[in-house]
Scaffold this active site. Sequence first.
Site, PDB file in Angstrom:
ATOM      1  N   ASP A   1      74.512 -52.455  85.753  1.00  0.00           N
ATOM      2  CA  ASP A   1      75.706 -52.132  84.985  1.00  0.00           C
ATOM      3  C   ASP A   1      76.899 -52.803  85.668  1.00  0.00           C
ATOM      4  O   ASP A   1      76.803 -53.269  86.808  1.00  0.00           O
ATOM      5  CB  ASP A   1      75.871 -50.604  84.947  1.00  0.00           C
ATOM      6  CG  ASP A   1      77.112 -50.178  84.186  1.00  0.00           C
ATOM      7  OD1 ASP A   1      77.407 -50.782  83.155  1.00  0.00           O
ATOM      8  OD2 ASP A   1      77.784 -49.232  84.643  1.00  0.00           O
TER       9      ASP A   1
ATOM     10  N   PHE B   1      86.321 -39.820  71.443  1.00  0.00           N
ATOM     11  CA  PHE B   1      85.755 -41.141  71.725  1.00  0.00           C
ATOM     12  C   PHE B   1      84.233 -41.060  71.736  1.00  0.00           C
ATOM     13  O   PHE B   1      83.649 -40.069  72.184  1.00  0.00           O
ATOM     14  CB  PHE B   1      86.251 -41.636  73.090  1.00  0.00           C
ATOM     15  CG  PHE B   1      85.603 -42.919  73.542  1.00  0.00           C
ATOM     16  CD1 PHE B   1      86.154 -44.129  73.183  1.00  0.00           C
ATOM     17  CD2 PHE B   1      84.445 -42.904  74.311  1.00  0.00           C
ATOM     18  CE1 PHE B   1      85.563 -45.322  73.592  1.00  0.00           C
ATOM     19  CE2 PHE B   1      83.853 -44.078  74.722  1.00  0.00           C
ATOM     20  CZ  PHE B   1      84.421 -45.293  74.359  1.00  0.00           C
TER      21      PHE B   1
ATOM     22  N   LYS C   1      93.772 -45.276  70.358  1.00  0.00           N
ATOM     23  CA  LYS C   1      93.581 -46.314  71.369  1.00  0.00           C
ATOM     24  C   LYS C   1      92.100 -46.633  71.439  1.00  0.00           C
ATOM     25  O   LYS C   1      91.248 -45.771  71.211  1.00  0.00           O
ATOM     26  CB  LYS C   1      94.099 -45.858  72.735  1.00  0.00           C
ATOM     27  CG  LYS C   1      93.241 -44.791  73.397  1.00  0.00           C
ATOM     28  CD  LYS C   1      93.755 -44.455  74.779  1.00  0.00           C
ATOM     29  CE  LYS C   1      92.843 -43.388  75.421  1.00  0.00           C
ATOM     30  NZ  LYS C   1      93.370 -42.886  76.683  1.00  0.00           N
TER      31      LYS C   1
ATOM     32  N   LYS D   1      70.319 -51.456  76.241  1.00  0.00           N
ATOM     33  CA  LYS D   1      70.010 -51.730  77.641  1.00  0.00           C
ATOM     34  C   LYS D   1      68.530 -51.463  77.925  1.00  0.00           C
ATOM     35  O   LYS D   1      67.857 -52.260  78.598  1.00  0.00           O
ATOM     36  CB  LYS D   1      70.884 -50.869  78.552  1.00  0.00           C
ATOM     37  CG  LYS D   1      72.365 -51.215  78.533  1.00  0.00           C
ATOM     38  CD  LYS D   1      73.143 -50.376  79.549  1.00  0.00           C
ATOM     39  CE  LYS D   1      74.612 -50.748  79.588  1.00  0.00           C
ATOM     40  NZ  LYS D   1      75.368 -50.001  80.612  1.00  0.00           N
TER      41      LYS D   1
END
Length: 1109
Positions: free
Chosen positions: A409, A540, A563, A795
């Site tokens: 990562d 989020f 945002k 991933k």
Amino acid sequence: MFRRTLNRLCAREENRVGTRTVFVGNHPVSRTEAHVAQRFCDNRIVSSKYTLWNFLPKNLFEQFRRIANFYFLIIFLVQVTVDTPTSPVTSGLPLFFVITVTAIKQGYEDWLRHRADNEVNKSTVYIIENAKRVRKESEKIKVGDVVEVQADETFPCDLILLSSCTTDGTCYVTTASLDGESNCKTHYAVRDTIALCTAESIDNLQAAIECEQPQPDLYKFVGRMSIYSNSIEAVARSLGPENLLLKGAKLKNTKKIYGVAVYTGMETKMALNYQGKSQKRSAVEKSINAFLIVYLIILLTKAAVCTTLKYVWQSSPHNDEPWYNQKTQKERETLKVLKMFTDFLSFMVLFNFIIPVSMYVTVEMQKFLGSFFISWDKDFFDEEINEGALVNTSDLNEELGQVDYVFTDKTGTLTENTMEFIECCIDGHRYKDTTQEVDGLSQTDGPLPCFDKADKNREELFLRALCLCHTVEIKTNDAVDGTTESAELTYISSSPDEIALVKGAKKFGFTFLGNWNGRIRVENQRKEIEEYELLHTLNFDSVRRRMSVIVKTEGGDILLFCKGADSAVFPRVQNHEIELIKAHVEHNAMDGYRTLCVAFKEITPDDFERINAQLVEAKMALQDREEKLETIFDDIETNMNLIGATAVEDKLQDQAAETIEALHAAGLKVWVLTGDKMETARSTCYACRLFQTNTELLELTTKTIEDSERKEDRLHELLIEYRKKLMHELPRSTRSLKKAWTEHQEYGLIIDGSTLSLILNSSQDSSSNNYKSIFLQICMKCTAVLCCRMAPLQKAQIVRMVKNLKGSPITLSIGDGANDVSMILESHVGIGIKGKEGRQAARNSDYSVPKFKHLKKLLLAHGHLYYVRIAHLVQYFFYKPLYDAAYLTMYNICFTSLPILAYSLLEQHININTLISDPRLYMKISGNAMLQLGPFLYWTFLAAFEGTVFFFGTYFLFQTASLEDNGKTYGSWTFGTIVFTVLVFTVTLKLALDTRFWTWINHFVIWGSLAFYVFFSFFWGGIIWPFLKQQRMYFVFAQMLSSVSTWLAIILLIFISLFPEIILIVIKNVKRRSARRNLSGRRASDSLSSRPSVRPLLLRTFSDESNIL
């Protein structure tokens, strides 16, 4: 009546499929309908594997599933039932020793689990029953019980918060034992139960909770509470993760709370998260099983050949039945086929010690004890977190020395995840928080130093957005719900980005003061306190990649602030606003900064009424709640106005670049898998030297294929183009993938998540069904790969795809966050960083370390040494595998096991500092090199050669008529004792010759084992043992050593057996000195980042550098 009974009996199965209904306090909500209590599991936690009653059968069953243990059990049964040349003790005692040691180890570990379970299950809790506090044990909590929890206590089960001692019904919780995050999280009670702060009022509550069935996701919960009062209609309130208190979490900064149990015992989220972890097996373990099969075939062949030769020899009548050994009538009447079968079994028993029964227990001890060296390594200790490395499984120690691919990562792994606000852009105007000369423009005075100021109202709007659109909380040293103007503000959040943005706004004059009772307080540049009512938070998630808040100003205006990543915000704002910001975002990304875009829009009261109704309805849904909310969020976050963007720096971790450089030099391919945008990730990859300045980058991203009308056709063209380019530059090599480094142009590949989805999910027509294979061919030829905009599942897909390559390369994944868990579990070896995004990765990993830099020593030193040690141990056990029952029994247990165990724990054939400073040494053991066919045949032929020397050397010694001065001749037991003595001394001295790193422990076990053998031989043969029917070894050893010829023969045979080893060591020393001289001449031109060719590994155990100390 029948239907009701059937429903009650099947309630658990039906509820498992959909939802469950929990009655608060187990009180029926209606007095007119009969209350049928649902059956749920109790609150007992069971992490143990065995009970007192099933331990013996269950443990024996598991142990005899191993091929070696089952084989020796069969041999033991054959010895008991068939007339064999050896006693059943020879197989039974070693098998009993191995089974007993393993059972004691596993039983002790399970006893520790039982003890830990009892500490939890017998802990004291308080439950509200009949308006009274009743003291009970934790295991007696039932679903529906109302539980009282005091400050600093751990929640005994999963609870829905009903009320707390605070007036707003909030409480603060730490979840360090669940995800490692030590910061306080805020949880909320529904507003209808906030005032129920006494046992009497709680007991009078009539409410029912409908929620989903237990599932392991710590951050997901869907439910609703129906509250019944004197009114006819029940009041329904939605429940989410913010209302759920998880078992294992701890109550902080709150004196007391009341909660109702919804999940208990093994159905709690904590218990579900500790189940189902797959068992990983190392390449060495697979090699051991292969070797066992080979030796089993050899054993069967030897037994068959000997049985055949016996009957060939007995074909002559005088050999079959000599005058001194007449057959009995029963033997003459026995079927010849049955006699041949029993003879075959007898030969198998005679030769069965070529399969070492004690090897498994020695390997387990080596892995278990060896894992402590990682935990004890002081170089892995990090003073910042006051922790070192942790080994979660010891079964993969040697796999650390066999890694081919490293998947890492970026944020929190290669970088510090310590965010610092650098600058922002408002309507295209750049603002920094430091005064400096840039591009010849001097920053102006005032609260917002800038190069060319934007409109004042837009500046303040942007800074208000930073203060309002986040999940940051205030933590003070005093009360958690008091005023904070005079107290020192401490910001806490699960995201370091948000804290950096709030602190950045504070530098520019806008200070976030906290959120109390749904009202957010902000201090502006004029030191005035502004209050905003928080109406909704659009949370989020990794799919939306943005978050929003809807707030109402003191003037009654309703605003939405959003945002998020530029790719998530730009499509939702006005097109003419993008150009002003886009250049700054791309420039900051190229500098390696993390960027976020900020937007807003005004919402009319009518629109808000509609939005509010939709959100309330979606939050009440029990099925597909997240999908419904996501649809509404998408509808709300449209037609926004772009205000600006932020740039936050995430610094590289210490020595991250040096570590990646060393991994490259060791022949490992490093892939970076990140969710960040391409420009930021690429800049980080250059900074950490994953990409070199001369690396040519090949891009498979949305930008490179979006120009085409049909993306798949353009993707196919690029794949073919890149493959031709790489195949032309890099012709196919006969070397392994790991060693196929080019000495020419280096290539790197960049791919994003959307393009990867196209490759993995391409259509099945003839032109595109080979996307995946072409993509893999390109990846194999690239020295480094960057995968950006990756979802957690992608991933894991990348890791799985590489795992399934031809040759089954060994993969290692390293990460620090919850989004890395999937790839950590998928790879052969998972490494967790004890980072700032929680401990989910460390908790689910095989090994955890504080920093990325520790991976260098973990692989290049510990991994290298672990592999060499265990490979030598395995080969040695097959090499040293005979004679009297006591000697056969003690051979593998006492005479030769301790020296190899000490060797496998302490040996350093190359100094650790040398291994770290010269990563190329790692390549010499790659591909399981020491357990391939070549080394295996070397050890096998060495054993055959030495066995031949032992037997025929002793045989020729016995050709003389007498070996004693008195004229007596030696018999077969003396012959066997000489052979066995030479065997024990040879295999032990062979290990001494192989030892490069001597400690007092090595000296003690090697010379002590030889001394013990001599002592045991005198002791065993010097006493008449009353429990033996035959005293065949009486005084044999002492009588044997009384002959000078025997002494000379033993010494000579040992020397002849070890002579090839001595010659090989001398030759290697000469070659090593020559290589040193050549190396010193080339050292100036060699660089650490070069990809050298690799010389073939010798068929011996160690490389040419074996004696470097």
